[in-house]
Scaffold this motif. Structure first.
Motif, short mmCIF file in Angstrom:
data_model
loop_
_atom_site.label_atom_id
_atom_site.label_comp_id
_atom_site.label_asym_id
_atom_site.label_seq_id
_atom_site.Cartn_x
_atom_site.Cartn_y
_atom_site.Cartn_z
N GLN A 20 42.85 53.88 44.09
CA GLN A 20 42.62 52.54 43.76
C GLN A 20 43.76 51.67 44.16
O GLN A 20 44.78 52.16 44.29
N ARG A 22 45.29 47.80 45.22
CA ARG A 22 45.39 46.74 44.42
C ARG A 22 45.42 45.32 45.64
O ARG A 22 44.93 44.16 45.26
N GLU A 38 44.28 39.95 46.59
CA GLU A 38 44.38 40.86 45.42
C GLU A 38 43.07 41.26 45.31
O GLU A 38 41.99 40.69 45.08
N GLY A 40 40.23 43.98 43.11
CA GLY A 40 39.66 44.30 41.93
C GLY A 40 39.54 43.16 40.77
O GLY A 40 39.11 42.16 41.39
N ASP A 41 39.99 43.30 39.70
CA ASP A 41 39.99 42.16 38.72
C ASP A 41 41.23 41.38 38.83
O ASP A 41 42.22 41.33 38.27
N ALA A 42 41.31 40.47 39.79
CA ALA A 42 42.34 39.74 40.39
C ALA A 42 42.85 38.88 39.34
O ALA A 42 42.14 38.16 38.75
N THR A 44 44.15 39.66 36.28
CA THR A 44 43.99 39.98 34.92
C THR A 44 45.18 40.98 34.84
O THR A 44 45.75 41.63 35.74
N LYS A 45 46.00 40.93 33.63
CA LYS A 45 47.09 42.15 33.12
C LYS A 45 46.53 43.50 33.60
O LYS A 45 45.43 43.75 33.01
N ASN A 47 45.49 44.87 36.01
CA ASN A 47 44.62 45.26 37.23
C ASN A 47 45.12 46.47 37.99
O ASN A 47 46.34 46.44 38.57
N ARG A 48 44.08 47.26 38.27
CA ARG A 48 44.87 48.37 39.05
C ARG A 48 43.86 48.47 40.36
O ARG A 48 44.13 49.56 41.32
N GLN A 50 40.92 47.94 43.61
CA GLN A 50 39.41 48.27 43.93
C GLN A 50 39.55 49.64 44.23
O GLN A 50 40.33 50.15 44.70
#
Length: 584
Positions: A20, A22, A38, A40-42, A44-45, A47-48, A50
């Motif tokens: 994963q 980031r 960034e 993945g879920d850019a 967001t707290k 976020n780990r 993609q």
């Protein structure tokens, strides 16, 4: 266990691993740096980043030699020399190795050459570090490359080139090193995972994702021996538990994937589970422990019952021969600690989970219905002190969590330690007039006696509501205490420290010594009530006295005090029911 894990990831290959990542350094095709993105879920707290399913990965021994980096991905510190001292010599060697690998792979991916040139340019590195700082990227965050909106990591073009590099730099190196150490290290042995005759792997790849439960951020080994006390027959390190390289990478890949996508944290431990054949989330009984189906009462028990009926009728024959596997893990000093391992038939699991919720079911404190099915975490937290859920989780001992998980999954008796912990919390809360009853705690105490009777083959006398036929005097002594508390409230209203706050602790430990005294003073309260209501309370006290008989206990053990608490709670709810009926 390792054999089953290895079968889960048959496609895993040494030199490749799922990662994963980031952040991405974005370039155009000419090597011009564009930005830091960034993944993945850019924003967001937590976020780990993609997930890339096949990332190149060197073995630990190769990187431990110093001055080495990964290929196509690594930490921001190495890729961009993003550190307090960018000119550090060791960091410079690792960065140069990263660039060197890009140049080497340019033979199969020419687009990497401009990127290697850019990463070798101090002006470009300064631009990258500035953007990394603005984006608040941490030096140890993983970073990869993005070229013209394409991730080189996602391309298969480099796979064959990488296999050759890995074989030359890692596999061959390990064999040479083993030969130098001892000829015995090259001996053929039976692989404990596959049963085949193999040359055992000297050090195993690390398991990731246990940093939150005592593990290392860089990973922990599941199989490893580095002390003479744990070795024998002159074998070196992990050769003492012979596993082939391919099998080690397969079980590592499977366990990492389970930890990443199918795990739950329970206090200081991590629980992972899987099935022999895929099970839908809504049919997964282990998921119900965390997410009971529906907010209404008894939904988990109904779901389990429906599932068992469908298996028995042949509607869900696919689940009939399915099996479950579950692990409880934590980290300790760089090693993976397997706290528990369970496996069994799916049908048995569904029955045990159904029984778990059935045994825990107890009347709601508002009367007239049952309390909602509690989550497993709620049950655990009901046994410990703490100002908030996190503090309670921190106070839960991992061995206790592992034991309770086994109790729920395997249908085992609840340990008396859990009963004692729940009782201590109950006695502390009941002295505080501002606190109310905890359903999970009362359910756990009830379930203890249900399972004890089941194990001993005796009749179960615990009900969801007050059982007037219960044979225990301690239980009815608790009921008597509830009636006396209600009687005082009816006669005097709110008096601050009432009979419960003043006498509960002593009455639950020594009923014969204390209850008689309270009952004598109850006459004063009865005289203040309307004759009809006073008669009703006298009748209740008389029924309870008959149930107790001449057997007022002198002292009560933990079990006796728990029965006293259950009797108190269930009678307290029954009196509320009576009041509600009278108001209709």
């Amino acid at each position: 266990m390792l054999e089953l894990l290895a079968k889960l990831a048959t496609g895993a290959e040494p030199g490749f691993a799922e990662k994963q990542i980031r952040w991405a350094l974005s370039f155009d095709g000419n090597g011009r740096f564009l930005d830091v993105l960034e993944l993945g879920d850019a924003g967001t707290k937590g976020n780990r980043g993609q997930t890339f399913s096949r990332c190149p990965e060197f073995i630990r021994q190769y990187k431990q030699a110093g001055g080495k980096s990964e290929f196509l991905w690594d930490t921001a510190e190495i890729v961009a020399r993003y550190a307090e001292n960018p000119d550090d010599e060791d960091l410079g060697k690792k960065h140069d190795h990263f660039v060197q690998l890009l140049r080497g792979a340019a033979a199969v991916m020419p687009e990497l050459t401009p990127i290697a040139n850019a990463l070798n340019d101090d002006d470009v590195l300064t631009q990258i570090r500035k953007r990394l700082e603005e984006k608040r990227v941490r030096p140890n965050d993983k970073v990869t490359l993005l070229i013209d909106d394409e991730y080189p990591l996602a391309s298969p073009a480099w796979h064959d080139w990488w296999r050759e590099q890995y074989r030359r730099l890692c596999t061959g190196r390990q064999a040479d090193k083993a030969e130098k150490r001892s000829k015995r290290a090259k001996r053929k042995m039976v692989c404990l995972v596959s049963g085949e005759i193999v040359e055992p792997l000297e050090t195993h790849p690390k398991i990731e994702g246990l940093a939150g439960v005592g593990g290392q951020p860089s990973g922990d080994v599941l199989v490893g021996m580095d002390k003479d006390a744990f070795t024998s027959y002159f074998l070196q390190q992990s050769a003492n538990a012979a596993v082939a390289q391919e099998a080690a990478y397969r079980y590592r890949a499977a366990l990492n994937e389970l930890i990443r996508n199918n795990s739950r944290k329970l206090a200081g431990a991590l629980v992972v589970h899987w099935f022999k054949s895929t099970v839908r989330k809504e049919d997964d009984p282990l998921d119900w422990l965390d997410n009971p189906p529906g907010a209404e009462e008894s939904m988990a028990r109904k779901a389990a019952s429906d599932l068992l009926d469908s298996i028995a009728s042949g509607k869900r024959a696919d689940l009939g021969d399915n099996r479950y596997y579950a692990l409880v893990l934590s980290g300790a000093a760089g090693r993976v600690m397997v706290r528990d391992w369970m496996e069994g038939q799916f049908e048995e699991l569904a029955r045990n989970i159904g029984n778990w919720f059935e045994d825990l079911s107890v009347v709601h404190r508002d009367a007239g219905r049952l309390a909602p099915d509690p989550t497993f975490q709620t049950i655990l937290r009901s046994t410990v002190f703490g100002r908030n859920p996190k503090e309670k989780d921190d106070n839960l001992p991992p061995p206790f969590v592992a034991k309770m998980w086994r109790v729920a999954v395997r249908g085992e008796p609840i340990p008396q330690a859990a009963l004692a912990m729940a009782l201590a919390r109950f006695k502390a809360d009941i002295l505080d007039k501002d606190k109310t009853f905890d359903h999970a705690r009362m359910g756990l105490m009830k379930a203890y006696f249900v399972r004890k009777a089941r194990k001993e083959g005796k009749e179960n006398h615990m009900r969801q509501e007050y059982n007037w036929q219960h044979p225990s005097p301690a239980y009815h002594c608790g009921g008597t205490m509830a009636v006396l508390a209600k009687l005082q409230q009816a006669a005097l209203g709110d008096v601050g420290a009432g009979v419960v706050q003043r006498y509960y602790a002593a009455a639950s430990a020594t009923p014969a010594l204390v209850l008689g005294r309270i009952i004598r003073t109850a006459q004063y309260h009865l005289n203040k009530l309307e004759p009809g209501l006073a008669h009703w309370y006298e009748e209740k006290l008389g029924q309870l006295a008959l149930a107790i008989g001449d057997n007022y206990p002198q002292t009560l053990t933990v079990e006796g005090q728990s029965l006293f608490a259950l009797g108190y709670y269930q009678m307290w709810v029954e009196l509320r029911t009576k009041k509600s009926e009278e108001n209709k």
